[in-house]
Design a protein around this motif. Structure first.
Motif: not given
Length: 303
Positions: A170, A229, A232-233, A250, A252-254
């Protein structure tokens, strides 16, 4: 070499037994056995090891199978040309690769290729690296994209591209602003790693062993989709992956990718493999050129 013995040989090699080959060829088992024996006698070589549960190819047999597969594909291309099919449209492109390459990169590249060749069609087979090479060797795939660490007999490397391993995390992770990381930096972090046996895990474990580091991952999975995933979370999780596999998603999903400096993780290469000695259909040759350009573009984006 006569066509009939070679056809019988090919059937036995593919099915692994005389009886299965006889059923496939709609002949008696004795006829298949006689053709194989005659072929071995004429060549002065043993092509199979006779075992209680089937027929296993010897090393000369493996070489002959490679020739037989290539011969069958070449004949298919010649027949297509004889029937007047367009040289560019006559061939569906079959690609074999591990999940990492099939997850984002190849779907994007094949879609972009269709803007140039709208008639192109694809069969994308997601398998492990060894199976991908085998499918090319057997003539069941035109191209394999793999991270093989050892060369495979019967295939040749059409393209080779640097594919170092990076840390994926992240943008809020404390290490996200670093320009480079090593396995020592990951000693006390929470990691999501692929199963042992994958190329990434194999190289990571070697790098850790050389530094005397023992790592127990928080997550393990054979699926890149699961690992991605999870990252991402989870703002505290770091995963390892090839930059080329996720670079397109990447931002797009920060998420961010940070290169790994360890020699074992920075010298990995992606191989694009084809059957050794095969004359590829024109459409496949066009796709290989396009793929090479996309790999070079990805490398420049990394720089």
């Amino acid at each position: 070499m006569q066509d009939l013995p070679l056809r019988y040989f090919h059937s036995v090699a593919q099915t692994g037994s005389l009886s299965a080959a006889a059923e496939e060829l709609h002949v008696a088992v004795s006829a298949v056995s006689r053709q194989i024996s005659n072929l071995e006698e004429s060549l002065g070589l043993q092509l199979f090891e006779r075992r209680p549960r089937g027929m296993k190819l010897t090393e000369p047999g493996e070489l002959l199978l490679t020739y037989a597969n290539r011969n069958a594909l070449d004949m298919k291309n010649v027949l297509a040309e004889m029937h007047g099919l367009s040289a560019v449209q006559q061939h569906k492109i079959t690609i074999a690769c591990p999940e990492g390459m099939a997850w984002d990169f190849l779907p994007r590249v094949t879609s972009e290729f269709r803007t140039i060749h709208p008639g192109a069609s694809y069969d994308l087979q997601v398998v492990d690296a060894a199976r991908a090479s085998q499918l090319v060797k057997d003539g069941l795939a035109d191209i394999a994209l793999t991270y093989n660490l050892t060369p495979s007999q019967g295939v040749e490397v059409a393209l080779s591209h640097e594919a170092p391993i990076s840390a994926l995390m992240s943008a809020q992770h404390p290490l996200a602003t670093r320009s480079v990381l090593s396995v020592e930096d990951l000693r006390d972090t929470r990691l999501a790693l692929p199963y042992a046996g994958s190329t990434i895990r194999y190289l990571f474990d070697i790098a850790c062993h050389l530094k005397g580091i023992k790592v127990v991952p928080t997550y393990t999975s054979q699926s890149l989709g699961v690992i991605y995933t999870v990252v991402c979370h989870s703002q505290d999780i770091i995963a390892l992956c090839g930059a080329i596999t996720v670079r397109g998603v990447t931002a797009r999903d920060n998420l961010v990718l940070v290169p790994m400096s360890d020699q074992q993780l920075s010298q990995r290469s992606l191989q694009v493999q084809i059957m050794a000695g095969r004359k590829l259909p024109m459409l496949v040759r066009h796709f290989l050129t396009f793929l090479e350009n996309q790999l070079l573009l990805s490398h420049h984006q990394k720089l």
